[in-house]
Scaffold this motif. Structure first.
Motif, PDB file in Angstrom:
ATOM      1  N   THR A  93       0.847  -1.186   0.000  1.00 34.57           N
ATOM      2  CA  THR A  93       0.000   0.000   0.000  1.00 34.57           C
ATOM      3  C   THR A  93       0.886   1.240   0.000  1.00 34.57           C
ATOM      4  O   THR A  93       1.699   1.428   0.919  1.00 34.57           O
ATOM      5  CB  THR A  93      -0.921   0.003   1.228  1.00 34.57           C
ATOM      6  N   VAL A  94       0.745   2.059  -1.027  1.00 33.71           N
ATOM      7  CA  VAL A  94       1.615   3.223  -1.203  1.00 33.71           C
ATOM      8  C   VAL A  94       0.771   4.490  -1.215  1.00 33.71           C
ATOM      9  O   VAL A  94      -0.278   4.541  -1.859  1.00 33.71           O
ATOM     10  CB  VAL A  94       2.410   3.121  -2.521  1.00 33.71           C
ATOM     11  N   ASP A  95       1.240   5.496  -0.490  1.00 30.64           N
ATOM     12  CA  ASP A  95       0.587   6.800  -0.470  1.00 30.64           C
ATOM     13  C   ASP A  95       0.965   7.544  -1.744  1.00 30.64           C
ATOM     14  O   ASP A  95       2.152   7.811  -1.994  1.00 30.64           O
ATOM     15  CB  ASP A  95       1.019   7.591   0.761  1.00 30.64           C
ATOM     16  N   VAL A  96      -0.027   7.872  -2.573  1.00 32.02           N
ATOM     17  CA  VAL A  96       0.237   8.493  -3.871  1.00 32.02           C
ATOM     18  C   VAL A  96       0.872   9.874  -3.710  1.00 32.02           C
ATOM     19  O   VAL A  96       1.830  10.220  -4.412  1.00 32.02           O
ATOM     20  CB  VAL A  96      -1.061   8.590  -4.702  1.00 32.02           C
ATOM     21  N   ALA A  97       0.362  10.663  -2.783  1.00 31.23           N
ATOM     22  CA  ALA A  97       0.900  12.011  -2.588  1.00 31.23           C
ATOM     23  C   ALA A  97       2.361  11.953  -2.161  1.00 31.23           C
ATOM     24  O   ALA A  97       3.205  12.724  -2.656  1.00 31.23           O
ATOM     25  CB  ALA A  97       0.070  12.755  -1.543  1.00 31.23           C
ATOM     26  N   ASP A 111      -5.807  12.924  -1.663  1.00 33.55           N
ATOM     27  CA  ASP A 111      -5.005  11.961  -0.904  1.00 33.55           C
ATOM     28  C   ASP A 111      -5.651  10.589  -1.014  1.00 33.55           C
ATOM     29  O   ASP A 111      -6.851  10.450  -0.791  1.00 33.55           O
ATOM     30  CB  ASP A 111      -4.906  12.392   0.564  1.00 33.55           C
ATOM     31  N   THR A 112      -4.872   9.597  -1.388  1.00 30.32           N
ATOM     32  CA  THR A 112      -5.352   8.222  -1.433  1.00 30.32           C
ATOM     33  C   THR A 112      -4.158   7.289  -1.458  1.00 30.32           C
ATOM     34  O   THR A 112      -3.011   7.716  -1.636  1.00 30.32           O
ATOM     35  CB  THR A 112      -6.250   7.976  -2.662  1.00 30.32           C
ATOM     36  N   THR A 113      -4.409   6.011  -1.290  1.00 25.79           N
ATOM     37  CA  THR A 113      -3.366   5.003  -1.385  1.00 25.79           C
ATOM     38  C   THR A 113      -3.711   4.028  -2.499  1.00 25.79           C
ATOM     39  O   THR A 113      -4.882   3.853  -2.856  1.00 25.79           O
ATOM     40  CB  THR A 113      -3.208   4.225  -0.062  1.00 25.79           C
ATOM     41  N   VAL A 114      -2.686   3.402  -3.071  1.00 24.59           N
ATOM     42  CA  VAL A 114      -2.876   2.413  -4.120  1.00 24.59           C
ATOM     43  C   VAL A 114      -2.016   1.197  -3.815  1.00 24.59           C
ATOM     44  O   VAL A 114      -1.046   1.277  -3.054  1.00 24.59           O
ATOM     45  CB  VAL A 114      -2.498   2.970  -5.515  1.00 24.59           C
ATOM     46  N   SER A 115      -2.381   0.083  -4.404  1.00 23.14           N
ATOM     47  CA  SER A 115      -1.572  -1.126  -4.307  1.00 23.14           C
ATOM     48  C   SER A 115      -0.533  -1.062  -5.414  1.00 23.14           C
ATOM     49  O   SER A 115      -0.856  -1.174  -6.593  1.00 23.14           O
ATOM     50  CB  SER A 115      -2.458  -2.369  -4.455  1.00 23.14           C
ATOM     51  N   ALA A 130      -3.316  15.882  -9.192  1.00 23.74           N
ATOM     52  CA  ALA A 130      -4.645  15.793  -8.588  1.00 23.74           C
ATOM     53  C   ALA A 130      -4.975  14.326  -8.353  1.00 23.74           C
ATOM     54  O   ALA A 130      -5.026  13.529  -9.292  1.00 23.74           O
ATOM     55  CB  ALA A 130      -5.692  16.441  -9.482  1.00 23.74           C
ATOM     56  N   ILE A 131      -5.195  13.974  -7.091  1.00 25.12           N
ATOM     57  CA  ILE A 131      -5.426  12.578  -6.723  1.00 25.12           C
ATOM     58  C   ILE A 131      -6.910  12.368  -6.460  1.00 25.12           C
ATOM     59  O   ILE A 131      -7.549  13.158  -5.759  1.00 25.12           O
ATOM     60  CB  ILE A 131      -4.613  12.222  -5.456  1.00 25.12           C
ATOM     61  N   HIS A 132      -7.463  11.299  -7.037  1.00 23.76           N
ATOM     62  CA  HIS A 132      -8.863  10.957  -6.799  1.00 23.76           C
ATOM     63  C   HIS A 132      -8.984   9.467  -6.542  1.00 23.76           C
ATOM     64  O   HIS A 132      -7.968   8.747  -6.521  1.00 23.76           O
ATOM     65  CB  HIS A 132      -9.756  11.394  -7.969  1.00 23.76           C
ATOM     66  N   ASP A 133     -10.195   8.992  -6.360  1.00 22.97           N
ATOM     67  CA  ASP A 133     -10.401   7.617  -5.902  1.00 22.97           C
ATOM     68  C   ASP A 133      -9.902   6.566  -6.876  1.00 22.97           C
ATOM     69  O   ASP A 133      -9.401   5.516  -6.467  1.00 22.97           O
ATOM     70  CB  ASP A 133     -11.885   7.372  -5.598  1.00 22.97           C
ATOM     71  N   ASP A 134     -10.076   6.792  -8.177  1.00 19.61           N
ATOM     72  CA  ASP A 134      -9.711   5.767  -9.146  1.00 19.61           C
ATOM     73  C   ASP A 134      -8.447   6.100  -9.919  1.00 19.61           C
ATOM     74  O   ASP A 134      -8.205   5.566 -11.002  1.00 19.61           O
ATOM     75  CB  ASP A 134     -10.854   5.518 -10.131  1.00 19.61           C
ATOM     76  N   GLY A 135      -7.603   6.982  -9.371  1.00 17.24           N
ATOM     77  CA  GLY A 135      -6.348   7.291 -10.026  1.00 17.24           C
ATOM     78  C   GLY A 135      -5.861   8.695  -9.702  1.00 17.24           C
ATOM     79  O   GLY A 135      -6.200   9.263  -8.662  1.00 17.24           O
ATOM     80  N   THR A 149      -5.949   3.983 -12.001  1.00 18.32           N
ATOM     81  CA  THR A 149      -5.420   2.831 -11.266  1.00 18.32           C
ATOM     82  C   THR A 149      -6.422   1.704 -11.160  1.00 18.32           C
ATOM     83  O   THR A 149      -6.072   0.600 -10.759  1.00 18.32           O
ATOM     84  CB  THR A 149      -4.991   3.251  -9.856  1.00 18.32           C
ATOM     85  N   ASP A 150      -7.669   1.987 -11.511  1.00 16.24           N
ATOM     86  CA  ASP A 150      -8.707   0.942 -11.498  1.00 16.24           C
ATOM     87  C   ASP A 150      -9.447   0.988 -12.822  1.00 16.24           C
ATOM     88  O   ASP A 150     -10.473   1.638 -12.950  1.00 16.24           O
ATOM     89  CB  ASP A 150      -9.679   1.166 -10.343  1.00 16.24           C
ATOM     90  N   PRO A 151      -8.901   0.284 -13.848  1.00 13.39           N
ATOM     91  CA  PRO A 151      -9.550   0.312 -15.156  1.00 13.39           C
ATOM     92  C   PRO A 151     -10.953  -0.262 -15.159  1.00 13.39           C
ATOM     93  O   PRO A 151     -11.687  -0.101 -16.118  1.00 13.39           O
ATOM     94  CB  PRO A 151      -8.609  -0.565 -16.024  1.00 13.39           C
ATOM     95  N   ALA A 152     -11.319  -0.958 -14.068  1.00 13.72           N
ATOM     96  CA  ALA A 152     -12.675  -1.518 -13.885  1.00 13.72           C
ATOM     97  C   ALA A 152     -13.093  -2.407 -15.048  1.00 13.72           C
ATOM     98  O   ALA A 152     -13.936  -2.045 -15.850  1.00 13.72           O
ATOM     99  CB  ALA A 152     -13.697  -0.402 -13.698  1.00 13.72           C
ATOM    100  N   PRO A 153     -12.493  -3.611 -15.148  1.00 10.35           N
ATOM    101  CA  PRO A 153     -13.024  -4.577 -16.089  1.00 10.35           C
ATOM    102  C   PRO A 153     -14.482  -4.881 -15.776  1.00 10.35           C
ATOM    103  O   PRO A 153     -14.979  -4.487 -14.736  1.00 10.35           O
ATOM    104  CB  PRO A 153     -12.145  -5.818 -15.851  1.00 10.35           C
ATOM    105  N   ILE A 154     -15.127  -5.591 -16.648  1.00 10.00           N
ATOM    106  CA  ILE A 154     -16.550  -5.878 -16.481  1.00 10.00           C
ATOM    107  C   ILE A 154     -16.809  -6.423 -15.090  1.00 10.00           C
ATOM    108  O   ILE A 154     -16.335  -7.497 -14.730  1.00 10.00           O
ATOM    109  CB  ILE A 154     -17.021  -6.886 -17.531  1.00 10.00           C
ATOM    110  N   ALA A 155     -17.537  -5.707 -14.283  1.00 10.79           N
ATOM    111  CA  ALA A 155     -17.780  -6.118 -12.903  1.00 10.79           C
ATOM    112  C   ALA A 155     -19.099  -6.870 -12.824  1.00 10.79           C
ATOM    113  O   ALA A 155     -20.152  -6.291 -12.986  1.00 10.79           O
ATOM    114  CB  ALA A 155     -17.808  -4.893 -11.981  1.00 10.79           C
TER     115      ALA A 155
END
Length: 389
Positions: free
Chosen positions: A252-256, A278-282, A310-315, A379-385
């Motif tokens: 888990t990495v802090d993007v900022a 501010d968010t974190t990503v794997s 600019a950091i948001h939930d999906d990238g 960071t979350d291309p969201a394949p067919i869910a």
């Protein structure tokens, strides 16, 4: 009865409805015993009544289940049966667990119950990508029709999981594309720098023969710049050679924090950095910082004086106020060996794309941004869910 239960179990179908029918079928046996021991009932055999009830139950209550068991046999993969109007007729238990949207979809058109599956089934791509929790699974989709005589009764859709095979195929495909990019990058960047260095070396030699020391120094300075450029490109290729493999272990990495760390190790001159959100990503921390370094190096070559992450939930996005490119085909920005948007930008953006792809992310240039260049990293291309979160 045992054979029926065995068939249901092998076809991975719940046996509770069948058990209910069997129980109803067994009730007349109780009446037989009671009529034998008591004179209140007519002394006759009641078993045919149970058989009739069982037959009616099969025909009008659980016809689809019996048909499904006959068609799927001992298939362990997820299976869906569609009628001739593409309504869901039955699904086995594996399909219910893998595709929750199909659990209570009997009688509902597939396009309504699971539009993503319906679109895929009717499309040309055989491989279906499913988002499952934090991972992606891949299925090979095969279908066949089933009929009775000349009447078409519908389709059987079988989903065979090929996750490991598909991941390996995509990894090989990505590596092949990356190697081709390396070759193009070496051909364009290094050959060009060598030609520049050779040309200015010849000018320096000519200037020295004419005892024109000033021109010789200027030519040698150009040679030094070309050599430095070659060194930068070799470092870029070295970075990709070390970090170009798809990640298996992440943290888990802090993007900022990664953005600021990348900024500190990049020669950005007087350019100013602003980080919002501010968010974190794997991710792999080193590779993420390298991604930011390449992006910031590009903004410097793009003559930017300010950069905003600019950091948001999906990238996140990386925007600068530098030159606005005139090229409309923004995909060329990520081609190795293509001097787009500028020759000075070199391999920075191709590096960004490669370091994004090793994480399973996507990167693009915002074509509507008019104040410079803005990179959008998802960071979350969201394949067919199709599965529950």
């Amino acid at each position: 009865m045992f054979m029926l239960f065995e068939l249901f179990r092998e076809a991975d179908y719940g046996t509770r409805p069948l058990a209910g029918l069997v129980a109803v079928m067994a009730l007349p046996a109780i009446l037989d015993v009671y009529s034998f021991a008591s004179s209140t009932l007519v002394d006759l055999i009641h078993s045919p009544l149970g058989v009739a009830v069982f037959a009616v139950g099969v025909l009008f209550i659980h016809e689809d289940r019996f048909l499904a068991v006959q068609l799927t046999g001992d298939i362990a993969e997820p299976v869906a049966l569609l009628d001739e109007d593409d309504r869901v007729r039955a699904v086995n238990d594996t399909a219910r667990s893998r595709f929750p949207t199909l659990r209570d979809a009997t009688g509902v058109p597939l396009s309504t119950a699971a539009p993503a599956i319906a679109e895929h089934v009717d499309g040309d791509d055989d491989v279906l990508a499913l988002r499952h929790s934090d991972d992606t699974e891949y299925y090979l989709v095969a279908e066949s029709t089933f009929s009775l005589g000349a009447s078409n009764l519908g389709r059987v859709i079988v989903f065979t999981e090929i996750t490991e095979t598909e991941r390996h195929r995509r990894e090989v495909e990505r590596h092949n594309a990356q190697l081709e990019g390396f070759a193009a990058g070496v051909n364009h960047e290094l050959r060009n720098a060598i030609q520049v260095a050779s040309g200015y070396t010849a000018q320096a030699a000519s200037a020295l023969e004419s005892e024109n020391v000033t021109d010789a120094q200027q030519s040698l300075a150009r040679v030094s710049d070309a050599v430095d450029r070659m060194a930068d490109r070799v470092n870029d290729l070295s970075t990709l050679a070390r970090h170009g493999r798809t990640l298996r272990d992440t943290t888990t990495v802090d993007v900022a924090a990664a953005a600021r760390a990348g900024w500190q190790t990049t020669d950005t001159g007087d350019c100013e950095l602003t980080v919002t959100g501010d968010t974190t990503v794997s991710a792999d921390r080193v590779r993420l910082e390298d991604l930011f370094e390449s992006a910031f190096a590009f903004t410097t070559d793009n003559n930017a004086t300010a950069v905003t992450v600019a950091i948001h939930d999906d990238g996140f996005s990386i925007a600068d106020n530098g030159a606005t490119p005139s090229v409309t085909d923004t995909t060329r920005f990520f081609d190795y060996g293509d001097a787009v948007p500028t020759t000075e930008a070199g391999m920075h953006l191709p590096n960004v794309q490669t370091l994004a792809r090793v994480h399973g992310w996507t990167v693009s240039v915002d074509p509507d941004y008019e104040d410079g260049v803005r990179l959008e990293i998802t960071t979350d291309p969201a394949p067919i869910a199709l599965t529950d979160p």
